[in-house]
Structure formats: C-alpha cells, structure tokens
Scaffold this active site. Structure first.
Site, PDB file in Angstrom:
ATOM      1  CD  GLU A 190      -2.569   1.166   2.706  1.00 31.24           C
ATOM      2  OE1 GLU A 190      -3.655   1.758   2.746  1.00 31.24           O
ATOM      3  OE2 GLU A 190      -2.063   0.594   3.694  1.00 31.24           O
ATOM      4  CE  LYS A 222      -6.835   1.163   4.348  1.00 30.61           C
ATOM      5  NZ  LYS A 222      -5.592   1.862   4.733  1.00 30.61           N
ATOM      6  CB  CYS A 274      -3.648  -1.396   5.356  1.00 27.21           C
ATOM      7  SG  CYS A 274      -2.520  -0.858   6.669  1.00 27.21           S
TER       8      CYS A 274
END
Length: 459
Positions: free
Chosen positions: A55, A155, A188
């Site tokens: 990321e 995300k 993440c």
C-alpha cells in the site's frame, strides 16, 4: 504455486502537502515504478507466478485531499476483465501508472497486484459526491499475466487518510488464476474488520488472499507479521502480504503465509527493499484443526491462592493482569464476561516478568472496534507497570496452555517469539465453548501468546 511479495522502501515526496503538476507527480512515481520493474523481473526469474506490492508504495503518504490529486490515475471501476492498459493505453486519460503496471505483468508473464491512488468523477446529483466533484480512492489493482486488468479494490476501512474517500458500498474483490484458483483482495486496516475482509472470504469461500499494507507495528499484539500469520491460521487461507519499509515510522513486516508455515521479513535495522519468493501449497478443501486434544483443565482441588491482579495499559486498553510467578502454576483472570486461564511450566527459570492479561471491551484509540483478548506477555521490566509495554527480546522458554470462554467465533491466535519471529501452536481450537492454544517449548524466548478475539457485532 510460487508467490512473491516485495517490501518496498518507497521514495517519498519531501513535501506531500504542496501542490504539484501531474508531470512532477509522474516523475516521482516513476522512480518507484523503476524499482517495481526490477523486482518483477527478479521474481519472474525465480519462477514466481504472482507478485504483490505494498500500500502507498507508488505515491507515498501524508497528502491532503487536494495535494494528492496530481498523483491519481483514472481507473474505470466496472471495466475489470475487459481492458488491457498496456495494449490499449488510449482508452482513458490519466492512466500512466496502471499502464506501466500492466506492461510489467505482460512483459514478465506474471500476475501483479499493486496499490495506487485513483479518481472517479461524480455527479452533483449523487448525495455522497464530495464538493470537488470527484471521488478519490485508495485502490488495489490486479493484473493478469497478459496485462489485462482483472479486478480493482477500493479500500473500505481508511486509517486517517484525509486524501481518500470510503466507497459507497464495500467492494468484494477477487480474481481468478490458472495456478491457484481465486484470490481475494483487501488492504491494511481492513484486516481488523468484518467488512469486507471476513465477509469476502466467507461468501466466496476464498483460500488465497493478496494483501497490500502500510502497517505501523504495535507490540505486543499487533505487529504486522504476527497478525498476518494469525489471520492466515484463523481463516485457513494463504496470505501474500506486502508491507512498506520505513523503520523510522515503525513500518516493516511482510510475508507469504500458509495456516501452518510462514516466510517472513521483519527488519527494523536496515534500509532498502526486500523480495520474498516462496513456493506454497494451494489450499483447496477446508482442513480442520485437531480439536480432539483436550487442554489440561485447572483442577479445582488444591488450587493455590491466585497472585494479586493489577491493571496496566496495553495497546491503549486497560487490561487486568495477574503475574506469572514461579516455575509452574494455574492462573485465572476475568473481565466482564471473559475469563482467561493459563496452565504453565517454565522450562528455564529467568528473572523476566510475565503476566496474563484480559480485556473485553471497545477499543477506541486509532480506530473503534470491540476486542476480547487473553494474552500472556513478557513485561518491559520487573515492575507491574511495565506489563503491556513493547518488548522485542525474551529468553524464557515456557510450556503453556492458554484458554478463554470467548463470546465470538473470530479468534486470532498470536504466537510471537524473541526478535519478532513466529512460532506455531501445537494445538488450538474450540473445546467446550472455550478456545485454547497450547505449546510445548517455543523455539525461542516467548514474547506474546494470545487469543485476540474480534467481536464484530459489538463494533
């Protein structure tokens, strides 16, 4: 199959909040992509069929909403599977980054997953449309070995990312490969939440996960490699996790994980990137952990007086602890509805202080989520107040059984040893409404053995 992940020390803009032209944004990102190109070639030469990058690896971080704009590519969200950016660069404007990624995949005949910033114009009539008339997403792209864009993922659980928007609905992103079937994709902070990560895996019965991350390590319970491994074990999946490498920011920890084995990189000392290539088995069917072994129950008779309990802060939460004294014993510590039990025997007596801690409540710092945790940890020093501190080295070898009456089925078994290395439990699983984890003799000094439960409904 053979997989690769690259822990990348990204070249960062010295002034991320300053406005720049698209041209200089492309120049900076091009320097990171040059490194990607070398790594894709190196991975392909080692036989890798898929490679994952971290990321924020291409553009960096600490942007404002407006300063990141020149760094954003346009990617049509619903166009997956039809467009080959390398071969059809003229279809859309502002696609320089995804074109380069697509060409790397095509040239090296490798599946490639990378993270970049993307933009999508929106209509004023859309009630969620930001005032500047566009959405900005933290996006993963998956490209096939022929360069075709297979899937995009935006995300969902942003971690203090002012530059980006949360997509209106969670993306359930996965793509198919000839060598290992379907791969799911998330990013993440997503790994701590039900949507979309857990739902994706359950709904589509996924066995392989690609996971770009920019993770700041937080001991004793949330170091990158520790939690990545626990997730692979908890859901019986393979995870290809690529983290960013910035030790000064506490960022390192990547790996290729199966439920029973891992190939990891955790390095807080030196700089530069690291390519990990490993061959791992394709997981097809669900295999069940061996639950027949019963953990040794605390015998009620002759139960010694439990040592005094005390409170200390760990991971910003107020844990209730009992000290782990002497060379062996049975301990119990409770909070709210959760009781944790430990049966232990020290193989080597050292003067290190260990404690058994419990927390059952809403975690509210750096994100809000409900945690049920039973944790055996090495304390930072010899006084109670040091329990819960970040510790990286230990010498005590302990045989133990740890169990708790968890109220959630989602338990992440953590087992971290000296020097931030991983170990694997001998047995774990459910027995009589308790989840247990047992280990005879860790491979090196014990830092953390924990049951980290996530009670998603109570978030």
């Amino acid at each position: 199959y053979v997989a690769a992940v690259y822990e990348h020390e990204s070249i960062l803009s010295p002034t991320p909040a300053a406005p720049v032209q698209r041209r200089s944004a492309l120049e900076l990102m091009g320097r990171n992509l040059d490194i990607y190109e070398q790594q894709v070639l190196a991975a392909a030469r080692q036989g890798a069929q898929i490679i994952v990058f971290p990321e924020d690896g291409i553009h960096g971080f600490n942007f404002t909403r407006s300063s990141i704009y020149p760094y954003l590519d346009f990617i049509p969200h619903s166009h997956s599977g039809k467009w080959n950016p390398c071969r059809e660069p003229y279809l859309f404007n502002d696609t320089e980054i995804v074109q380069r990624l697509s060409c790397m995949a095509l040239k090296n005949k490798i599946f490639l997953v990378a993270n970049l910033g993307t933009k999508q114009p929106c209509e004023r009539s859309d009630p969620r449309c930001p005032s500047d008339g566009r959405y900005q997403f933290n996006t993963n792209v998956a490209l096939a070995a022929d360069g075709v864009l297979l899937a995009t993922y935006r995300k969902h659980n942003l971690y203090f990312e002012d530059a980006f928007d949360t997509p209106p609905e969670p993306d359930y992103a996965f793509f198919d490969t000839p060598f290992a079937g379907k791969f799911g994709m998330f990013t993440c902070f997503d790994i701590l939440f039900f949507e979309p990560a857990v739902n994706l895996i359950k709904q589509y019965n996924l066995k392989q996960i690609v996971y770009p991350t920019a993770w700041m390590n937080q001991l004793p319970l949330l170091s990158a490699v520790e939690f990545q491994q626990a997730f692979a074990t908890a859901f019986n999946v393979n995870i290809l996790a690529a983290n960013i490498h910035h030790p000064t920011l506490g960022m390192t920890g990547s790996g290729i994980y199966t439920p029973v084995k891992s190939f990891i990189y955790h390095n807080m000392e030196s700089y530069g990137g690291k390519l990990i290539v490993a061959e791992i088995p394709v997981i097809t069917a669900d295999y069940k952990t061996n639950l027949e072994k019963t953990p040794g129950r605390v015998s009620e008779k002759g139960k010694e007086q439990s040592p005094p309990s005390f409170y200390a802060e760990m991971m910003y939460d107020n844990f209730t602890f009992v000290p782990v004294w002497g060379e062996k014993g049975d301990l119990q510590v409770c909070a709210n509805t959760l009781c944790c039990y430990l049966n232990y025997q020290r193989a080597v007596l050292t003067d290190e202080l260990y404690a058994l801690g419990v927390f059952d409540g809403l975690h509210t710092v750096h994100g809000t989520y409900y945690v049920q945790a039973c944790a055996l940890v090495k304390c930072g020093g010899l006084s109670f107040s040091t329990c819960g501190q970040e510790v990286t080295d230990a010498t005590a070898l302990i045989d133990f059984q740890l169990w708790g009456n968890m109220s959630t089925p989602y338990i992440f078994p953590l087992l971290l040893t000296s020097g931030i290395t991983l170990d694997f439990a001998d047995h774990m699983g459910w027995k009589n409404n308790h989840y247990f984890l047992s280990k005879n003799r860790t491979s090196s000094g014990l830092l953390t053995a924990a049951l980290y439960g996530r009670w998603y409904e109570k978030d």
